[in-house]
Write a protein that holds these residues in place. Sequence first.
Motif, PDB file in Angstrom:
ATOM      1  N   HIS A 209       1.085  -1.220  -0.071  1.00  0.00           N
ATOM      2  CA  HIS A 209      -0.077   0.004   0.151  1.00  0.00           C
ATOM      3  C   HIS A 209       0.753   1.213  -0.174  1.00  0.00           C
ATOM      4  O   HIS A 209       1.854   1.401   0.850  1.00  0.00           O
ATOM      5  CB  HIS A 209      -0.915  -0.120   1.285  1.00  0.00           C
ATOM      6  N   ARG A 210       0.514   2.300  -0.829  1.00  0.00           N
ATOM      7  CA  ARG A 210       1.117   3.503  -0.862  1.00  0.00           C
ATOM      8  C   ARG A 210       0.097   4.484  -0.999  1.00  0.00           C
ATOM      9  O   ARG A 210      -0.919   4.212  -1.827  1.00  0.00           O
ATOM     10  CB  ARG A 210       2.486   3.612  -1.661  1.00  0.00           C
ATOM     11  N   PRO A 211       0.160   5.676  -0.396  1.00  0.00           N
ATOM     12  CA  PRO A 211      -0.716   6.716  -0.479  1.00  0.00           C
ATOM     13  C   PRO A 211      -0.746   7.253  -1.949  1.00  0.00           C
ATOM     14  O   PRO A 211       0.284   7.487  -2.807  1.00  0.00           O
ATOM     15  CB  PRO A 211      -0.729   7.766   0.168  1.00  0.00           C
ATOM     16  N   LEU A 212      -1.762   7.771  -2.589  1.00  0.00           N
ATOM     17  CA  LEU A 212      -1.979   8.604  -3.930  1.00  0.00           C
ATOM     18  C   LEU A 212      -0.716   9.386  -4.160  1.00  0.00           C
ATOM     19  O   LEU A 212      -0.073   9.493  -5.122  1.00  0.00           O
ATOM     20  CB  LEU A 212      -3.127   9.287  -4.063  1.00  0.00           C
ATOM     21  N   HIS A 213      -0.440  10.252  -3.051  1.00  0.00           N
ATOM     22  CA  HIS A 213       0.843  11.323  -3.503  1.00  0.00           C
ATOM     23  C   HIS A 213       1.975  10.628  -3.696  1.00  0.00           C
ATOM     24  O   HIS A 213       2.764  11.093  -4.349  1.00  0.00           O
ATOM     25  CB  HIS A 213       0.825  12.298  -2.185  1.00  0.00           C
ATOM     26  N   ALA A 214       2.245   9.350  -2.857  1.00  0.00           N
ATOM     27  CA  ALA A 214       3.381   8.634  -3.224  1.00  0.00           C
ATOM     28  C   ALA A 214       3.514   8.264  -4.594  1.00  0.00           C
ATOM     29  O   ALA A 214       4.720   8.246  -5.100  1.00  0.00           O
ATOM     30  CB  ALA A 214       3.684   7.495  -2.279  1.00  0.00           C
ATOM     31  N   MET A 215       2.439   7.712  -5.136  1.00  0.00           N
ATOM     32  CA  MET A 215       2.414   7.235  -6.334  1.00  0.00           C
ATOM     33  C   MET A 215       2.647   8.305  -7.450  1.00  0.00           C
ATOM     34  O   MET A 215       3.709   8.068  -8.369  1.00  0.00           O
ATOM     35  CB  MET A 215       1.117   6.741  -6.961  1.00  0.00           C
ATOM     36  N   THR A 216       2.050   9.425  -7.329  1.00  0.00           N
ATOM     37  CA  THR A 216       2.322  10.495  -8.486  1.00  0.00           C
ATOM     38  C   THR A 216       3.872  11.136  -8.041  1.00  0.00           C
ATOM     39  O   THR A 216       4.231  11.256  -9.266  1.00  0.00           O
ATOM     40  CB  THR A 216       1.131  11.452  -8.144  1.00  0.00           C
ATOM     41  N   ALA A 217       4.306  11.099  -6.961  1.00  0.00           N
ATOM     42  CA  ALA A 217       5.623  11.738  -6.846  1.00  0.00           C
ATOM     43  C   ALA A 217       6.671  10.725  -7.354  1.00  0.00           C
ATOM     44  O   ALA A 217       7.484  11.074  -8.086  1.00  0.00           O
ATOM     45  CB  ALA A 217       6.044  11.831  -5.442  1.00  0.00           C
TER      46      ALA A 217
END
Length: 263
Positions: A209-217
């Motif tokens: 699991h990773r939060p959305l902001h970690a994905m986009t970054a």
Amino acid sequence: MDRMSTVPEDGALPAGPFRVNDYDLIAEGYTAENETSLANAYYDRPAILALAGDVAGRRILDAGCGSGPLSVALRDQGAVVTGIDISAGMLELARRRLGDDARLQRADLKSPLPFADNAFDDVIAALVLHYLEDWTAPLAELRRVLTSGGRLIVSVNHPSQVWSGRPGFGRPVYTVHRQPGGKADYFATYSWTVPWTMGDRTAQMRFWHRPLHAMTAAFTGAGFRISVVSEPQPVPAARELFPDQFPVLTTNPNFLFFLLHAE
């Protein structure tokens, strides 16, 4: 920096050593499930193909191709498809499906890929990246093999679906995943492990699991421009085929989709 835990909190693991994400073990059963399941046949694959659009003549890398259902669909639409997967068992099934002349190779996204720079117009990573703890090196390699302006099309577990603990649809069923101490933390990056039974075999599957902001970054840090973030609906035909599961999926997202361009 994101807080990280590698300890799954949804239940005890089997005693003794075991191999996680053993697709060789469940290759036959998973392939049969994948052919007709709501999650794959009526949700993920149609959404990926819709994002890809007209692929005639495009050189496409199907990264994590499994037994090849998406590769077949892309090839049927005129794409020149190369498939890679870490599982030899899944690649064997893919070769049966695609034929002996299919472009299939065993490769690990955590290692350098066996392709030249700018080798592909598109890369598709459908339900693949959520198996990886670190996206930095894999995304750098996918960017390297893409031509400038090429596309990376991604689907992953939706971060809100995992964090909230809503029951999944069909198989496998996701459960509540919590950090040490019993507290759910959407903003953390952490793994959990859950058993998948496919046919008569069971494998322990580990996801991150990773939060959305970690994905986009991670995407922008690897040199991609985010063109589309999508939370699509399953295809309408699924309503009659899966009357119990369809309402859950149409009111709670299970996967998250991205269309990215290599800059």
